[in-house]
Design a protein around this motif. Structure first.
Motif, PDB file in Angstrom:
ATOM      1  N   GLN A  37     -54.345 -47.599  41.278  1.00 34.19           N
ATOM      2  CA  GLN A  37     -54.828 -48.176  42.693  1.00 34.19           C
ATOM      3  C   GLN A  37     -55.084 -49.566  42.425  1.00 34.19           C
ATOM      4  OE1 GLN A  37     -55.608 -45.219  41.201  1.00 34.19           O
ATOM      5  NE2 GLN A  37     -55.419 -43.482  42.621  1.00 34.19           N
ATOM      6  N   ALA A  38     -55.646 -49.940  41.404  1.00 32.28           N
ATOM      7  CA  ALA A  38     -56.101 -51.288  41.056  1.00 32.28           C
ATOM      8  C   ALA A  38     -55.167 -52.345  40.661  1.00 32.28           C
ATOM      9  CB  ALA A  38     -57.492 -51.272  40.147  1.00 32.28           C
ATOM     10  N   TRP A  86     -55.469 -46.297  36.385  1.00 31.09           N
ATOM     11  CA  TRP A  86     -55.699 -47.589  37.124  1.00 31.09           C
ATOM     12  C   TRP A  86     -54.653 -47.941  38.040  1.00 31.09           C
ATOM     13  CZ3 TRP A  86     -60.453 -47.420  35.138  1.00 31.09           C
ATOM     14  CH2 TRP A  86     -60.632 -47.054  33.760  1.00 31.09           C
ATOM     15  N   GLU A 108     -64.093 -45.880  42.551  1.00 34.93           N
ATOM     16  CA  GLU A 108     -63.076 -46.084  43.224  1.00 34.93           C
ATOM     17  C   GLU A 108     -62.100 -47.389  42.644  1.00 34.93           C
ATOM     18  OE1 GLU A 108     -61.780 -44.471  46.066  1.00 34.93           O
ATOM     19  OE2 GLU A 108     -63.126 -43.160  45.452  1.00 34.93           O
ATOM     20  N   ASP A 109     -62.700 -48.097  41.811  1.00 33.21           N
ATOM     21  CA  ASP A 109     -62.175 -49.297  41.185  1.00 33.21           C
ATOM     22  C   ASP A 109     -62.515 -49.427  39.712  1.00 33.21           C
ATOM     23  OD1 ASP A 109     -60.762 -51.584  41.244  1.00 33.21           O
ATOM     24  OD2 ASP A 109     -62.100 -52.960  42.233  1.00 33.21           O
ATOM     25  N   ILE A 110     -61.922 -50.414  39.148  1.00 31.79           N
ATOM     26  CA  ILE A 110     -62.231 -50.583  37.698  1.00 31.79           C
ATOM     27  C   ILE A 110     -63.605 -51.347  37.606  1.00 31.79           C
ATOM     28  CG2 ILE A 110     -59.951 -50.654  37.171  1.00 31.79           C
ATOM     29  CD1 ILE A 110     -59.920 -53.771  36.894  1.00 31.79           C
ATOM     30  N   TRP A 136     -63.888 -57.173  33.825  1.00 33.81           N
ATOM     31  CA  TRP A 136     -62.623 -57.780  33.723  1.00 33.81           C
ATOM     32  C   TRP A 136     -62.576 -59.212  33.705  1.00 33.81           C
ATOM     33  CZ3 TRP A 136     -58.458 -55.490  32.461  1.00 33.81           C
ATOM     34  CH2 TRP A 136     -56.891 -56.148  32.662  1.00 33.81           C
ATOM     35  N   ARG A 175     -64.859 -54.579  37.609  1.00 31.49           N
ATOM     36  CA  ARG A 175     -64.432 -56.080  38.131  1.00 31.49           C
ATOM     37  C   ARG A 175     -65.033 -57.097  37.254  1.00 31.49           C
ATOM     38  NH1 ARG A 175     -59.253 -56.335  40.292  1.00 31.49           N
ATOM     39  NH2 ARG A 175     -59.046 -54.289  41.535  1.00 31.49           N
TER      40      ARG A 175
END
Length: 397
Positions: A182-183, A180, A40-42, A47, A44
């Motif tokens: 949504q993020a 990306w 659902e996400d990168i 990052w 993190r």
């Protein structure tokens, strides 16, 4: 040609290798076993590590907390990221930030760019248009509105093209397959004015009128269809400088070629390791002539991809003139990257035999990422046609 990298560029590579050395290519679920997006996400954690080592501000000036390096340095880092299938918007965020600094409003740049370099703010861009086959700027229209008068249907000729004093702009349209999204905190949206002039709007993801619909990429990553319904942006949030969108698009394309190169190099290394250990008739299969010739051909592909990549990156980094516009060098890099990355993974699958399709082995993930890169670059034949048009418009000799 001298492709020797500077000490600063080499230091960026070393820092990137140190960060990516801890990243597992199979850290997310396999796209072959996941019905929707793999996550659902990168990533993190990655990052934050990139931010901690100042790699997110690589191409920003020291005035905005960056390292002041050029797109070549970014491509070097992207090359390393692809070797581990890093699930972060490194290309998109850095490319948009660089375009804002180069072409955008100074006050907006001062607000956004230091935060982007620290990883506190994520930028992305819609570069695929409605279908991926037409120029992205044609998928969204931008019209000015005046202070207090609503949308400017009655604007004069100058205002209709954005050259006279409206207080902002209204955007309508769709950008598909935005990575990306949504993020992201801000989405760069290419658009066109009433006269057909391309502009670049910077839109907060949560702005009224912006809606996102989930899409899934070939490699299992979460994309979004970004729909803009009468979305208002301030005048400073729209970049109408000549050449801005063309330059950003060239940087995105060249960065994608760097991803193709890094992925291909890792896949060829995996193939060399496997064929060096796999034995038939008491000998490693790497010693068989048929295997060695195929691997050698793919090595030649990678070297051609590398040479054309650095030529394109150098042209857009330095704005150096030449017999053809920089778009010609970008087209050549795309031709080699699009075809080359496909040939590399196909040969790797062939030389791995059935093992290449084993979902417990990461090669199938690289194959999916390579196909996604190939699709995003479009067929080589399209770039050959574009190159032919450039040669016709700028005869050599």
């Amino acid at each position: 040609m001298d492709f020797t990298f500077t000490e600063e560029q080499q230091a960026a590579v070393e820092a990137a290798r140190a960060i990516f050395s801890d990243v597992a290519p199979d850290g997310a679920p396999s796209p072959a076993l996941t019905p929707g997006a793999v996550a659902e996400d990168i990533d993190r954690q990655l990052w934050h590590e990139l931010a901690r080592t100042d790699l997110l501000g690589l191409t920003l000036s020291p005035d905005h907390g960056g390292a002041g390096l050029d797109p070549i340095a970014l491509c070097l880092v992207l090359r390393e990221s692809a070797k581990v299938l890093a699930r972060v918007p490194l290309l998109e965020s850095c490319a948009v930030a660089t375009a804002i600094e180069r072409y955008g409003d100074r006050t907006l740049a001062a607000e956004l760019l230091p935060r982007a370099g620290r990883g506190e703010l994520i930028l992305t861009v819609g570069a695929n248009g409605r279908s991926g086959h037409d120029p992205a700027e044609l998928a969204v229209s931008a019209r000015p509105y005046g202070a207090g008068d609503g949308a400017s249907e009655g604007a004069g000729e100058g205002e209709a093209d954005g050259s006279a004093g409206g207080s902002g702009w209204v955007l309508d349209g769709v950008q598909s397959a935005v990575p990306w999204a949504q993020a992201a905190d801000w989405i760069a949206v290419p658009a066109h004015t009433a006269s057909g002039r391309p502009v670049l709007a910077l839109v907060p993801r949560t702005r009224d009128g912006v809606t996102l619909a989930d899409q899934v990429s070939t490699n299992g990553e979460r994309l979004a269809e970004v729909r803009l319904d009468a979305v208002r942006v301030e005048a400073r949030e729209l970049i109408d400088a000549a050449g801005c969108w063309d330059w950003l698009r060239s940087l995105l394309t060249t960065g994608t070629c760097a991803l193709a190169l890094g992925l291909g190099e890792r896949v060829l290394a995996m193939t060399a390791e496997y064929t060096g250990k796999r034995e038939q008739f008491g000998f490693p299969v790497a010693t068989f002539q048929a295997v060695a010739v195929q691997a050698a051909d793919r090595y030649i592909d990678l070297r051609a991809m590398e040479a054309t990549l650095w030529q394109a990156a150098w042209r857009i980094s330095t704005d150096t003139g030449g017999p053809l516009p920089a778009a010609g060098d970008v087209a050549v890099a795309k031709i080699w990257a699009s075809d080359g990355v496909r040939r590399v993974v196909q040969t790797a699958q062939h030389l791995h035999g059935g093992f290449g399709a084993d979902t417990d082995y990461p090669l199938h993930r690289y194959h999916a990422w390579a196909k996604q890169i190939e699709l995003s670059l479009d067929p080589a034949a399209a770039h050959e046609e574009a190159l032919g048009d450039l040669l016709a418009a700028h005869p050599l000799g």
